[in-house]
Design a protein around this motif. Structure first.
Motif, PDB file in Angstrom:
ATOM      1  N   LEU A   1       0.848  -1.182   0.000  1.00 59.26           N
ATOM      2  CA  LEU A   1       0.000   0.000   0.000  1.00 59.26           C
ATOM      3  C   LEU A   1       0.887   1.236   0.000  1.00 59.26           C
ATOM      4  O   LEU A   1       1.706   1.413   0.901  1.00 59.26           O
ATOM      5  CB  LEU A   1      -0.906   0.001   1.241  1.00 59.26           C
ATOM      6  N   TRP A   2       0.739   2.076  -1.000  1.00 60.45           N
ATOM      7  CA  TRP A   2       1.522   3.316  -1.116  1.00 60.45           C
ATOM      8  C   TRP A   2       0.598   4.477  -0.780  1.00 60.45           C
ATOM      9  O   TRP A   2      -0.149   4.953  -1.610  1.00 60.45           O
ATOM     10  CB  TRP A   2       2.062   3.462  -2.539  1.00 60.45           C
ATOM     11  N   THR A   3       0.645   4.902   0.463  1.00 56.55           N
ATOM     12  CA  THR A   3      -0.240   5.984   0.883  1.00 56.55           C
ATOM     13  C   THR A   3       0.387   7.357   0.715  1.00 56.55           C
ATOM     14  O   THR A   3      -0.307   8.353   0.745  1.00 56.55           O
ATOM     15  CB  THR A   3      -0.619   5.823   2.372  1.00 56.55           C
ATOM     16  N   GLY A   4       1.712   7.392   0.572  1.00 59.52           N
ATOM     17  CA  GLY A   4       2.394   8.679   0.490  1.00 59.52           C
ATOM     18  C   GLY A   4       2.662   9.286   1.849  1.00 59.52           C
ATOM     19  O   GLY A   4       3.167  10.386   1.958  1.00 59.52           O
ATOM     20  N   LYS A   5       2.324   8.571   2.926  1.00 57.50           N
ATOM     21  CA  LYS A   5       2.517   9.091   4.276  1.00 57.50           C
ATOM     22  C   LYS A   5       3.489   8.204   5.041  1.00 57.50           C
ATOM     23  O   LYS A   5       3.192   7.718   6.111  1.00 57.50           O
ATOM     24  CB  LYS A   5       1.186   9.157   5.010  1.00 57.50           C
ATOM     25  N   GLY A   6       4.669   7.983   4.467  1.00 56.78           N
ATOM     26  CA  GLY A   6       5.658   7.129   5.109  1.00 56.78           C
ATOM     27  C   GLY A   6       6.530   7.909   6.068  1.00 56.78           C
ATOM     28  O   GLY A   6       6.270   9.065   6.374  1.00 56.78           O
ATOM     29  N   GLY A   7       7.569   7.275   6.535  1.00 59.31           N
ATOM     30  CA  GLY A   7       8.521   7.933   7.411  1.00 59.31           C
ATOM     31  C   GLY A   7       9.519   8.735   6.598  1.00 59.31           C
ATOM     32  O   GLY A   7       9.278   9.060   5.444  1.00 59.31           O
ATOM     33  N   ASP A   8      10.640   9.028   7.224  1.00 53.31           N
ATOM     34  CA  ASP A   8      11.668   9.800   6.538  1.00 53.31           C
ATOM     35  C   ASP A   8      12.359   8.944   5.485  1.00 53.31           C
ATOM     36  O   ASP A   8      12.743   7.809   5.750  1.00 53.31           O
ATOM     37  CB  ASP A   8      12.719  10.300   7.533  1.00 53.31           C
ATOM     38  N   ILE A   9      12.512   9.485   4.301  1.00 55.28           N
ATOM     39  CA  ILE A   9      13.180   8.792   3.203  1.00 55.28           C
ATOM     40  C   ILE A   9      14.218   9.731   2.616  1.00 55.28           C
ATOM     41  O   ILE A   9      13.908  10.877   2.277  1.00 55.28           O
ATOM     42  CB  ILE A   9      12.190   8.376   2.092  1.00 55.28           C
ATOM     43  N   HIS A  10      15.453   9.273   2.482  1.00 54.06           N
ATOM     44  CA  HIS A  10      16.550  10.082   1.957  1.00 54.06           C
ATOM     45  C   HIS A  10      16.383  10.287   0.450  1.00 54.06           C
ATOM     46  O   HIS A  10      15.852   9.438  -0.258  1.00 54.06           O
ATOM     47  CB  HIS A  10      17.887   9.388   2.260  1.00 54.06           C
ATOM     48  N   ASN A  11      16.868  11.431  -0.046  1.00 51.08           N
ATOM     49  CA  ASN A  11      16.806  11.739  -1.485  1.00 51.08           C
ATOM     50  C   ASN A  11      17.368  10.621  -2.346  1.00 51.08           C
ATOM     51  O   ASN A  11      16.832  10.305  -3.406  1.00 51.08           O
ATOM     52  CB  ASN A  11      17.590  13.014  -1.800  1.00 51.08           C
ATOM     53  N   THR A  12      18.480  10.031  -1.926  1.00 55.55           N
ATOM     54  CA  THR A  12      19.122   8.978  -2.710  1.00 55.55           C
ATOM     55  C   THR A  12      18.203   7.772  -2.858  1.00 55.55           C
ATOM     56  O   THR A  12      18.120   7.176  -3.929  1.00 55.55           O
ATOM     57  CB  THR A  12      20.443   8.541  -2.040  1.00 55.55           C
ATOM     58  N   VAL A  13      17.490   7.426  -1.787  1.00 52.27           N
ATOM     59  CA  VAL A  13      16.565   6.288  -1.835  1.00 52.27           C
ATOM     60  C   VAL A  13      15.416   6.579  -2.794  1.00 52.27           C
ATOM     61  O   VAL A  13      15.051   5.751  -3.627  1.00 52.27           O
ATOM     62  CB  VAL A  13      16.038   5.954  -0.423  1.00 52.27           C
ATOM     63  N   VAL A  14      14.838   7.753  -2.700  1.00 53.82           N
ATOM     64  CA  VAL A  14      13.722   8.116  -3.575  1.00 53.82           C
ATOM     65  C   VAL A  14      14.174   8.148  -5.028  1.00 53.82           C
ATOM     66  O   VAL A  14      13.474   7.685  -5.923  1.00 53.82           O
ATOM     67  CB  VAL A  14      13.108   9.467  -3.152  1.00 53.82           C
ATOM     68  N   SER A  15      15.366   8.678  -5.262  1.00 52.17           N
ATOM     69  CA  SER A  15      15.912   8.719  -6.618  1.00 52.17           C
ATOM     70  C   SER A  15      16.062   7.307  -7.176  1.00 52.17           C
ATOM     71  O   SER A  15      15.726   7.037  -8.332  1.00 52.17           O
ATOM     72  CB  SER A  15      17.261   9.437  -6.606  1.00 52.17           C
ATOM     73  N   LYS A  16      16.562   6.386  -6.353  1.00 50.19           N
ATOM     74  CA  LYS A  16      16.731   4.998  -6.780  1.00 50.19           C
ATOM     75  C   LYS A  16      15.374   4.341  -7.021  1.00 50.19           C
ATOM     76  O   LYS A  16      15.209   3.563  -7.965  1.00 50.19           O
ATOM     77  CB  LYS A  16      17.523   4.216  -5.727  1.00 50.19           C
ATOM     78  N   MET A  17      14.371   4.677  -6.212  1.00 52.77           N
ATOM     79  CA  MET A  17      13.025   4.138  -6.419  1.00 52.77           C
ATOM     80  C   MET A  17      12.499   4.549  -7.791  1.00 52.77           C
ATOM     81  O   MET A  17      11.923   3.735  -8.519  1.00 52.77           O
ATOM     82  CB  MET A  17      12.080   4.660  -5.329  1.00 52.77           C
ATOM     83  N   ARG A  18      12.729   5.790  -8.142  1.00 50.65           N
ATOM     84  CA  ARG A  18      12.277   6.267  -9.446  1.00 50.65           C
ATOM     85  C   ARG A  18      13.004   5.525 -10.565  1.00 50.65           C
ATOM     86  O   ARG A  18      12.423   5.148 -11.570  1.00 50.65           O
ATOM     87  CB  ARG A  18      12.507   7.770  -9.578  1.00 50.65           C
ATOM     88  N   GLU A  19      14.312   5.309 -10.377  1.00 50.24           N
ATOM     89  CA  GLU A  19      15.125   4.567 -11.348  1.00 50.24           C
ATOM     90  C   GLU A  19      14.574   3.156 -11.540  1.00 50.24           C
ATOM     91  O   GLU A  19      14.444   2.675 -12.667  1.00 50.24           O
ATOM     92  CB  GLU A  19      16.551   4.468 -10.799  1.00 50.24           C
ATOM     93  N   VAL A  20      14.255   2.503 -10.460  1.00 47.95           N
ATOM     94  CA  VAL A  20      13.738   1.137 -10.524  1.00 47.95           C
ATOM     95  C   VAL A  20      12.391   1.098 -11.229  1.00 47.95           C
ATOM     96  O   VAL A  20      12.113   0.179 -12.002  1.00 47.95           O
ATOM     97  CB  VAL A  20      13.637   0.519  -9.107  1.00 47.95           C
ATOM     98  N   LEU A  21      11.547   2.096 -10.982  1.00 47.67           N
ATOM     99  CA  LEU A  21      10.264   2.155 -11.681  1.00 47.67           C
ATOM    100  C   LEU A  21      10.468   2.235 -13.182  1.00 47.67           C
ATOM    101  O   LEU A  21       9.680   1.722 -13.952  1.00 47.67           O
ATOM    102  CB  LEU A  21       9.442   3.366 -11.213  1.00 47.67           C
ATOM    103  N   ALA A  22      11.462   2.954 -13.652  1.00 48.33           N
ATOM    104  CA  ALA A  22      11.701   3.176 -15.102  1.00 48.33           C
ATOM    105  C   ALA A  22      12.391   1.986 -15.639  1.00 48.33           C
ATOM    106  O   ALA A  22      12.273   1.435 -16.614  1.00 48.33           O
ATOM    107  CB  ALA A  22      12.562   4.372 -15.329  1.00 48.33           C
TER     108      ALA A  22
ATOM    109  N   GLY B   1       2.747   0.361 -14.228  1.00 50.12           N
ATOM    110  CA  GLY B   1       1.472   0.625 -14.905  1.00 50.12           C
ATOM    111  C   GLY B   1       0.729   1.772 -14.251  1.00 50.12           C
ATOM    112  O   GLY B   1       0.257   2.690 -14.921  1.00 50.12           O
ATOM    113  N   THR B   2       0.639   1.729 -12.928  1.00 46.35           N
ATOM    114  CA  THR B   2      -0.042   2.792 -12.184  1.00 46.35           C
ATOM    115  C   THR B   2       0.670   4.128 -12.377  1.00 46.35           C
ATOM    116  O   THR B   2       0.026   5.151 -12.626  1.00 46.35           O
ATOM    117  CB  THR B   2      -0.098   2.445 -10.674  1.00 46.35           C
ATOM    118  N   ALA B   3       2.001   4.115 -12.269  1.00 42.20           N
ATOM    119  CA  ALA B   3       2.782   5.350 -12.450  1.00 42.20           C
ATOM    120  C   ALA B   3       2.570   5.924 -13.843  1.00 42.20           C
ATOM    121  O   ALA B   3       2.419   7.137 -14.010  1.00 42.20           O
ATOM    122  CB  ALA B   3       4.263   5.079 -12.204  1.00 42.20           C
TER     123      ALA B   3
END
Length: 106
Positions: A24-45, A61-63
């Motif tokens: 479940l991706w609610t968008g209300k998670g804990g603290d996430i570092h920029n590097t982690v979020v950047s890597k998440m975006r990379e993995v999605l692509a 598909g959702t993204a």
């Protein structure tokens, strides 16, 4: 399941957990570092296990359907706006405070 954290090398070791869970991706998670979020975006692509590949396929598909990789400001189903900036939570809070201060009192 997280099995080890090496803070010096900034490595988190994980292994598959037993059973199955819904993500479940609610968008209300804990603290996430920029590097982690950047890597998440990379993995999605680009994923190893079949289950992970299927979940990733679903997330891609959702993204794609919702324009999360093309647009930064998205309208929500409830009439609200969502900022998808692909930065860590340290950079999300100032945006949230800015937007919250501009909203009329409910």
């Amino acid at each position: 399941m997280v099995t080890d954290i090496n803070y010096t090398k900034k490595i988190v070791c994980v292994q598959p957990a037993h059973g199955r869970s819904e993500t479940l991706w609610t968008g209300k998670g804990g603290d996430i570092h920029n590097t982690v979020v950047s890597k998440m975006r990379e993995v999605l692509a680009d994923c190893a296990s079949h289950r992970a590949s299927e979940r990733l396929k679903q997330a891609r598909g959702t993204a794609g359907e919702r324009g999360w990789l093309r647009n930064y400001l998205l309208r929500g189903g409830n009439g609200g706006l969502y900022l998808i900036h692909w930065l860590g939570s340290k950079h999300s809070e100032p945006w949230s405070l800015c937007f919250d201060s501009r909203l009329p009192n409910s």
